[in-house]
Design a protein around this motif. Structure first.
Motif, PDB file in Angstrom:
ATOM      1  N   TYR A  40     -12.122  44.434  44.590  1.00  0.00           N
ATOM      2  CA  TYR A  40     -10.803  44.199  45.182  1.00  0.00           C
ATOM      3  C   TYR A  40     -10.533  42.703  45.239  1.00  0.00           C
ATOM      4  CZ  TYR A  40      -6.930  44.598  48.514  1.00  0.00           C
ATOM      5  OH  TYR A  40      -5.707  44.540  49.144  1.00  0.00           O
ATOM      6  N   THR A  41      -9.409  42.264  44.667  1.00  0.00           N
ATOM      7  CA  THR A  41      -9.184  40.837  44.440  1.00  0.00           C
ATOM      8  C   THR A  41      -7.975  40.272  45.176  1.00  0.00           C
ATOM      9  OG1 THR A  41      -7.845  41.282  42.461  1.00  0.00           O
ATOM     10  CG2 THR A  41     -10.233  41.008  42.149  1.00  0.00           C
ATOM     11  N   ARG A  42      -7.410  41.030  46.094  1.00  0.00           N
ATOM     12  CA  ARG A  42      -6.203  40.575  46.806  1.00  0.00           C
ATOM     13  C   ARG A  42      -6.514  39.360  47.677  1.00  0.00           C
ATOM     14  NH1 ARG A  42      -1.659  43.225  49.062  1.00  0.00           N
ATOM     15  NH2 ARG A  42      -0.310  41.647  50.035  1.00  0.00           N
ATOM     16  N   ASN A  43      -5.575  38.408  47.726  1.00  0.00           N
ATOM     17  CA  ASN A  43      -5.657  37.278  48.643  1.00  0.00           C
ATOM     18  C   ASN A  43      -4.400  37.219  49.484  1.00  0.00           C
ATOM     19  OD1 ASN A  43      -7.791  34.680  48.107  1.00  0.00           O
ATOM     20  ND2 ASN A  43      -7.823  36.377  46.663  1.00  0.00           N
ATOM     21  N   GLY A  44      -4.536  36.761  50.712  1.00  0.00           N
ATOM     22  CA  GLY A  44      -3.381  36.525  51.551  1.00  0.00           C
ATOM     23  C   GLY A  44      -2.821  35.135  51.311  1.00  0.00           C
ATOM     24  N   LYS A  45      -1.910  34.707  52.186  1.00  0.00           N
ATOM     25  CA  LYS A  45      -1.327  33.375  52.055  1.00  0.00           C
ATOM     26  C   LYS A  45      -2.406  32.324  52.280  1.00  0.00           C
ATOM     27  CE  LYS A  45       3.314  34.710  53.566  1.00  0.00           C
ATOM     28  NZ  LYS A  45       4.390  34.504  54.593  1.00  0.00           N
ATOM     29  N   GLY A  46      -2.392  31.294  51.444  1.00  0.00           N
ATOM     30  CA  GLY A  46      -3.391  30.242  51.571  1.00  0.00           C
ATOM     31  C   GLY A  46      -4.140  30.033  50.269  1.00  0.00           C
ATOM     32  N   TYR A  47      -5.280  29.375  50.372  1.00  0.00           N
ATOM     33  CA  TYR A  47      -6.058  28.995  49.190  1.00  0.00           C
ATOM     34  C   TYR A  47      -6.579  30.231  48.443  1.00  0.00           C
ATOM     35  CZ  TYR A  47      -9.500  26.616  46.306  1.00  0.00           C
ATOM     36  OH  TYR A  47     -10.224  26.145  45.250  1.00  0.00           O
ATOM     37  N   VAL A  48      -6.432  30.191  47.128  1.00  0.00           N
ATOM     38  CA  VAL A  48      -6.942  31.261  46.272  1.00  0.00           C
ATOM     39  C   VAL A  48      -7.945  30.660  45.297  1.00  0.00           C
ATOM     40  CG1 VAL A  48      -6.383  33.045  44.579  1.00  0.00           C
ATOM     41  CG2 VAL A  48      -4.790  32.563  46.453  1.00  0.00           C
ATOM     42  N   HIS A  49      -9.152  31.184  45.267  1.00  0.00           N
ATOM     43  CA  HIS A  49     -10.192  30.670  44.384  1.00  0.00           C
ATOM     44  C   HIS A  49      -9.886  31.011  42.925  1.00  0.00           C
ATOM     45  CE1 HIS A  49     -12.546  29.954  48.020  1.00  0.00           C
ATOM     46  NE2 HIS A  49     -13.415  29.303  47.279  1.00  0.00           N
ATOM     47  N   ASP A  50     -10.098  30.031  42.062  1.00  0.00           N
ATOM     48  CA  ASP A  50      -9.878  30.275  40.631  1.00  0.00           C
ATOM     49  C   ASP A  50     -11.063  30.971  39.976  1.00  0.00           C
ATOM     50  OD1 ASP A  50     -11.781  28.257  40.490  1.00  0.00           O
ATOM     51  OD2 ASP A  50     -10.530  26.857  39.356  1.00  0.00           O
ATOM     52  N   ASN A  51     -12.104  31.272  40.762  1.00  0.00           N
ATOM     53  CA  ASN A  51     -13.288  31.950  40.197  1.00  0.00           C
ATOM     54  C   ASN A  51     -13.125  33.464  40.143  1.00  0.00           C
ATOM     55  OD1 ASN A  51     -14.007  33.180  42.740  1.00  0.00           O
ATOM     56  ND2 ASN A  51     -15.054  31.322  43.365  1.00  0.00           N
ATOM     57  N   VAL A  72     -10.951  47.784  39.126  1.00  0.00           N
ATOM     58  CA  VAL A  72     -10.492  46.508  39.672  1.00  0.00           C
ATOM     59  C   VAL A  72      -9.050  46.665  40.147  1.00  0.00           C
ATOM     60  CG1 VAL A  72     -10.132  44.043  39.218  1.00  0.00           C
ATOM     61  CG2 VAL A  72     -11.965  45.278  38.030  1.00  0.00           C
ATOM     62  N   SER A  73      -8.771  46.167  41.340  1.00  0.00           N
ATOM     63  CA  SER A  73      -7.404  46.259  41.855  1.00  0.00           C
ATOM     64  C   SER A  73      -7.096  45.100  42.783  1.00  0.00           C
ATOM     65  CB  SER A  73      -7.193  47.584  42.602  1.00  0.00           C
ATOM     66  OG  SER A  73      -5.869  47.673  43.097  1.00  0.00           O
ATOM     67  N   ASP A  74      -5.827  44.703  42.805  1.00  0.00           N
ATOM     68  CA  ASP A  74      -5.345  43.754  43.809  1.00  0.00           C
ATOM     69  C   ASP A  74      -4.267  44.392  44.677  1.00  0.00           C
ATOM     70  OD1 ASP A  74      -3.213  43.874  42.075  1.00  0.00           O
ATOM     71  OD2 ASP A  74      -3.162  41.732  41.615  1.00  0.00           O
ATOM     72  N   GLN A  75      -4.207  45.717  44.649  1.00  0.00           N
ATOM     73  CA  GLN A  75      -3.189  46.446  45.392  1.00  0.00           C
ATOM     74  C   GLN A  75      -3.790  47.101  46.639  1.00  0.00           C
ATOM     75  OE1 GLN A  75       0.134  46.343  44.513  1.00  0.00           O
ATOM     76  NE2 GLN A  75      -0.692  44.831  43.076  1.00  0.00           N
ATOM     77  N   PRO A  76      -3.327  46.721  47.824  1.00  0.00           N
ATOM     78  CA  PRO A  76      -3.903  47.301  49.050  1.00  0.00           C
ATOM     79  C   PRO A  76      -3.623  48.788  49.212  1.00  0.00           C
ATOM     80  CG  PRO A  76      -2.012  45.914  49.565  1.00  0.00           C
ATOM     81  CD  PRO A  76      -2.316  45.691  48.118  1.00  0.00           C
ATOM     82  N   THR A  77      -2.726  49.324  48.394  1.00  0.00           N
ATOM     83  CA  THR A  77      -2.453  50.767  48.452  1.00  0.00           C
ATOM     84  C   THR A  77      -3.648  51.604  48.014  1.00  0.00           C
ATOM     85  OG1 THR A  77      -1.429  50.582  46.258  1.00  0.00           O
ATOM     86  CG2 THR A  77       0.044  50.539  48.173  1.00  0.00           C
ATOM     87  N   ASN A  97      -8.177  35.211  53.609  1.00  0.00           N
ATOM     88  CA  ASN A  97      -7.069  35.501  54.522  1.00  0.00           C
ATOM     89  C   ASN A  97      -6.750  36.998  54.549  1.00  0.00           C
ATOM     90  OD1 ASN A  97      -6.626  32.789  55.532  1.00  0.00           O
ATOM     91  ND2 ASN A  97      -5.963  32.302  53.451  1.00  0.00           N
ATOM     92  N   ASP A  98      -5.526  37.365  54.886  1.00  0.00           N
ATOM     93  CA  ASP A  98      -5.198  38.782  55.096  1.00  0.00           C
ATOM     94  C   ASP A  98      -5.028  39.490  53.760  1.00  0.00           C
ATOM     95  OD1 ASP A  98      -5.240  38.327  57.794  1.00  0.00           O
ATOM     96  OD2 ASP A  98      -3.067  38.206  58.021  1.00  0.00           O
ATOM     97  N   VAL A  99      -5.880  40.480  53.507  1.00  0.00           N
ATOM     98  CA  VAL A  99      -5.874  41.157  52.209  1.00  0.00           C
ATOM     99  C   VAL A  99      -5.319  42.574  52.289  1.00  0.00           C
ATOM    100  CG1 VAL A  99      -7.783  39.765  51.350  1.00  0.00           C
ATOM    101  CG2 VAL A  99      -8.275  41.945  52.482  1.00  0.00           C
ATOM    102  N   ARG A 130      -9.311  37.096  59.056  1.00  0.00           N
ATOM    103  CA  ARG A 130      -9.839  36.251  60.130  1.00  0.00           C
ATOM    104  C   ARG A 130      -9.401  36.681  61.524  1.00  0.00           C
ATOM    105  NH1 ARG A 130     -10.038  30.249  57.405  1.00  0.00           N
ATOM    106  NH2 ARG A 130      -9.962  30.916  55.233  1.00  0.00           N
ATOM    107  N   ASN A 131      -8.372  37.505  61.583  1.00  0.00           N
ATOM    108  CA  ASN A 131      -7.857  37.945  62.887  1.00  0.00           C
ATOM    109  C   ASN A 131      -8.283  39.368  63.249  1.00  0.00           C
ATOM    110  OD1 ASN A 131      -6.304  35.520  63.354  1.00  0.00           O
ATOM    111  ND2 ASN A 131      -4.915  36.257  61.754  1.00  0.00           N
ATOM    112  N   TRP A 132      -9.184  39.924  62.466  1.00  0.00           N
ATOM    113  CA  TRP A 132      -9.637  41.295  62.721  1.00  0.00           C
ATOM    114  C   TRP A 132     -11.094  41.242  63.162  1.00  0.00           C
ATOM    115  CZ3 TRP A 132     -10.138  45.619  58.435  1.00  0.00           C
ATOM    116  CH2 TRP A 132     -10.448  46.848  59.062  1.00  0.00           C
ATOM    117  N   ALA A 133     -11.325  41.471  64.443  1.00  0.00           N
ATOM    118  CA  ALA A 133     -12.668  41.311  65.019  1.00  0.00           C
ATOM    119  C   ALA A 133     -13.678  42.241  64.362  1.00  0.00           C
ATOM    120  CB  ALA A 133     -12.620  41.549  66.530  1.00  0.00           C
TER     121      ALA A 133
END
Length: 281
Positions: A40-51, A72-77, A97-99, A130-133
């Motif tokens: 799973y490759t989804r990224n939230g707002k912010g820095y995204v690694h090019d790796n 492989v997917s970047d879709q949270p569905t 971040n939030d994926v 980061r906001n999910w305990a």
């Protein structure tokens, strides 16, 4: 989305492993034909690694070589119980971040772990959700800070753990040295970075973020958590790690193998959470 493996890339990958006598790629400890991995490759707002594309290619190549399936997917569905039940493990390569889009997707992820599922996290997975305990506890903490990319020493501290076998006891590696906050007390650390081998450009920050750690700082661990099986590494910043660093590729493969060897059956009857923040039993 399903990524296709280029023939030229796979041939180069095989030749790289053969040139280093990488017989580790074949293992009888896991029935690879029954293993299915969701990357799973989804990224939230912010820095995204090019790796991330390089990591995906690496894992697809390992799947080809060892006979396990890779989606492989970047879709949270994709995070529904009906879909997740087919996977031996979920792998998040440098997510950040939030994926997830909804708490229903978060709940499906959590219930998959409670159902006996597996999880492998790489590098900036430490900065995910980061906001999910509950998620932070599952992966062992959350990202705090890292010094500049540099060479430092990595030490295997549990040579008997299957995910560490065959790795050098002391590994000189160029990477980002991750510091973690909100650290969970549960994970078992199997590899650590040597704080004393960092350069001295920012000694006060290293001391502050290092806390009570003065020599070795956790960099890879496993955690049998809330019914599931987790393995994480903070290493893996450079794209080349996934292309031609056979030690790092072995590190990742053995993390996958370790988790795949723990998971027996995904059984959602064992899952109990009815919200993302249901108290852990």
């Amino acid at each position: 989305m399903m990524n296709r493996i280029s023939t030229a890339g796979l041939v180069s990958f095989i030749l790289l492993l053969l040139s280093t006598n990488a017989g580790w790629c074949q293992s009888t400890a896991v029935n690879w034909k029954k293993v299915k991995v969701l990357v799973y490759t989804r990224n939230g707002k912010g820095y995204v690694h090019d790796n991330i594309p390089n990591a995906v290619q690496c894992i697809q190549n390992l799947g080809r070589l060892n006979g396990f399936s890779v989606d492989v997917s970047d879709q949270p569905t994709v995070f529904t119980e009906d879909n997740l039940k087919q996977y031996t493990l979920l792998l998040f390569p440098s997510t950040n971040n939030d994926v997830f889009d909804t708490d229903a997707q978060r709940l499906a992820f959590r219930r998959y772990i409670e159902a006996g599922g597996g999880f492998v996290g790489i590098h900036s997975v430490m900065g995910t959700e980061r906001n999910w305990a509950w998620f932070k506890r599952m992966i062992g903490g959350t990202f705090a800070w890292h010094p500049t990319f540099q060479r430092f020493t990595v030490e295997v501290i549990d040579t008997k753990n299957p995910s560490m076998q065959g790795l050098p006891k002391l590994w000189q590696k160029e990477d980002e040295f991750y510091f973690t906050k909100d650290m969970s007390p549960g994970p078992t650390v199997v590899m650590a970075n040597d704080l004393t081998t960092l350069n001295q450009d920012e000694p006060e920050k290293v001391k502050a973020f290092g806390g009570s750690y003065t020599k070795l700082y956790p960099s890879a661990w496993y955690y049998n958590f809330d019914g599931g099986y987790t393995w994480c590494t903070t290493l893996g910043h450079a794209k080349t790690d996934y292309e031609n660093d056979t030690t790092f590729i072995r590190h990742i493969f053995q993390g996958i193998r370790y988790v795949a060897g723990q998971v027996t059956k995904i059984d959602f009857r064992k899952a109990y959470a009815d919200s993302r923040d249901t108290p852990i039993r």
